[in-house]
Design an enzyme around this catalytic site. Structure first.
Site, mmCIF file in Angstrom:
data_model
loop_
_atom_site.group_PDB
_atom_site.id
_atom_site.type_symbol
_atom_site.label_atom_id
_atom_site.label_comp_id
_atom_site.label_asym_id
_atom_site.label_seq_id
_atom_site.Cartn_x
_atom_site.Cartn_y
_atom_site.Cartn_z
ATOM 1 C CB CYS A 56 -0.895 -0.008 1.239
ATOM 2 S SG CYS A 56 -1.749 1.546 1.548
ATOM 3 C CD1 TRP A 89 -5.902 -3.694 4.672
ATOM 4 C CD2 TRP A 89 -4.404 -4.771 3.401
ATOM 5 N NE1 TRP A 89 -5.555 -2.863 3.626
ATOM 6 C CE2 TRP A 89 -4.646 -3.496 2.827
ATOM 7 C CE3 TRP A 89 -3.504 -5.631 2.772
ATOM 8 C CZ2 TRP A 89 -4.022 -3.063 1.670
ATOM 9 C CZ3 TRP A 89 -2.874 -5.194 1.615
ATOM 10 C CH2 TRP A 89 -3.132 -3.927 1.071
ATOM 11 C CB VAL A 128 -2.795 -0.526 6.280
ATOM 12 C CG1 VAL A 128 -3.198 -1.708 7.121
ATOM 13 C CG2 VAL A 128 -2.717 -0.886 4.804
ATOM 14 C CE1 TYR A 193 -5.226 2.161 -5.049
ATOM 15 C CE2 TYR A 193 -3.786 4.075 -5.015
ATOM 16 C CZ TYR A 193 -4.048 2.762 -4.654
ATOM 17 O OH TYR A 193 -3.120 2.060 -3.914
#
Length: 320
Positions: A56, A89, A128, A193
Site C-alpha cells: 500500500c 487485510w 492501513v 486509482y
C-alpha cells in the site's frame, strides 16, 4: 452485535462502490488524533504500534518516515499479507505469505478486528496504515499524511539529536510543500486509482489525462534537481515516491496508466526516483516489489478477475 453484522462492504474490494458516472471517490480517514505533550496520546517509547502493508503506497509513506527519523526501536511495526480478500487485510496467522507477520498484540486475524476493538460500531473501510495505542487499546490515527507529520516531530525529545534534527516539513517551505501535495494527491497519488477503478470510459479518461498532465508538470519541476522543494528531502518527495515506484510495475498495466512509462517517458522523474531508492535505505528497505505486484493483481479482482500477477517490468527498478 458486531459479529452478526454484515461488514463485507467495508472489507471486500469486490464490493467497491463507484459514483453514478463510474468514477471512484476515496473515503476520508476517520481516526484523526495526534501525539502531543499534555494530550491523550503522549510520546513514549514502545507505547505505539504501526500496522502496514508493503503493497500500500499510503502505508509505505509511514514506513519511510519511521526509518528516516530513526523510530524503529520506539514504534514496532507489523506487516500484513498482500492478499487482501473479502475480509480485508489478513495477518500471517490466516495467510502465511512471505514477509507478512502475525499480530503480536491481539493475534487478530485481519486488520478489521483492530478497527472493531477500537470502535465496535465502526462503519468505515479497514485501511492501513493504522497507528495503534497499546495503552488505551485504540487507533490513534489511520490517515497517512497525518501520521508522517506525527513521526516528523512528536518523538524528537526521545530520539538521538541527529534524527531529531531531520525535518521533512520545514517551516520555510510549508506553503510550497502543501501546494504541491494538494495537486499531486488529487491527480497522481489518487489519480492512478481513479484511472484504475473507473467503471466507464469517460471516468477513466477524466482521470488518466490529468494524471499525465501532472507528471509532465513534475518532470519540469524535477529537471536538474534531486528534490521537489528547496534543495532538501521533504514530505513532498516521500508522498510522490510511493506512487512513482509503483508506476511501471503496477499502474501502467493494471490501472491502464499507459500513456507513457516513467522509465522511458520521464527522465527527470526517473532519475529522482532511482536516487532516492538506491541512495537512501529508508526508501529501498521499505519497497517490496513482490508484495506490491501480488496485492494489486491478486486482490483487485474488479480490475483483474484472473488474479494472474504480471511478471514485468524487468528489472522492477533500473540501476543508477
Amino acid at each position: 452485535m458486531t459479529a452478526k453484522r454484515d461488514t463485507s462492504h467495508q472489507s471486500d474490494i469486490a464490493k467497491l462502490k463507484t459514483e453514478a458516472d463510474g468514477s471512484f471517490k476515496r473515503a476520508a480517514s476517520v481516526f484523526r488524533h495526534f501525539i502531543e505533550k499534555g494530550g491523550k496520546f503522549e510520546a513514549e517509547r514502545d507505547r505505539y504500534h504501526l500496522y502496514v502493508s508493503y503493497s500500500c503506497p499510503w502505508a509505505t509513506r509511514t514506513l519511510i518516515v519511521r526509518k528516516l527519523k530513526g523510530l524503529e526501536d520506539i514504534i514496532p511495526v507489523t506487516v500484513v499479507s498482500p492478499h487482501m480478500g473479502k475480509d480485508g487485510w489478513p495477518f500471517a496467522s490466516v495467510d502465511a505469505y512471505p514477509g507478512a507477520d502475525v499480530d503480536p498484540l491481539y493475534n487478530a486475524s485481519h486488520v478489521k478486528d483492530l478497527y472493531f476493538k477500537a470502535d465496535p460500531d465502526y462503519t468505515g473501510r479497514f485501511t492501513v496504515p493504522v497507528l495503534w495505542d497499546k495503552k488505551n487499546h485504540t487507533i490513534v490515527n489511520n490517515e497517512s499524511s497525518e501520521i508522517i507529520r506525527v513521526f516528523n516531530t512528536a518523538f524528537n525529545d526521545i530520539i538521538p539529536a541527529d534524527k531529531a534534527a531531520i525535518d521533512i516539513y520545514p517551516e520555510a517551505h510549508r506553503a510550497e510543500i502543501d501546494s504541491i501535495n494538494e495537486w499531486v494527491y488529487d491527480t497522481v497519488n489518487n489519480g492512478v486509482y481513479k484511472s484504475g477503478f473507473a467503471q466507464s470510459q469517460e471516468a477513466y479518461e477524466k482521470a488518466v489525462v490529468p494524471l499525465f498532465n501532472s507528471l509532465d508538470r513534475l518532470e519540469k519541476i524535477l529537471t536538474g534537481k534531486d528534490y521537489l522543494v528547496g534543495n532538501t528531502l521533504t514530505e513532498a518527495d516521500v508522498r510522490l515516491f510511493v506512487t512513482i515506484i509503483r508506476f511501471d510495475p503496477v499502474y501502467v498495466g493494471h490501472f491502464k496508466c499507459n500513456i507513457r512509462t516513467i522509465r522511458h517517458g520521464y527522465p527527470a522523474i526517473h532519475s529522482w526516483m532511482k536516487k532516492l531508492y538506491w541512495n537512501n535505505d529508508a526508501f529501498q528497505s521499505t519497497t517490496n516489489f513482490d508484495h506490491i505486484k501480488t496485492h494489486y493483481y491478486w486482490s483487485q479482482i474488479l480490475v483483474n478477475p484472473s488474479r494472474v500477477v504480471a511478471v514485468g517490468p524487468i528489472p522492477n527498478i533500473e540501476p543508477l
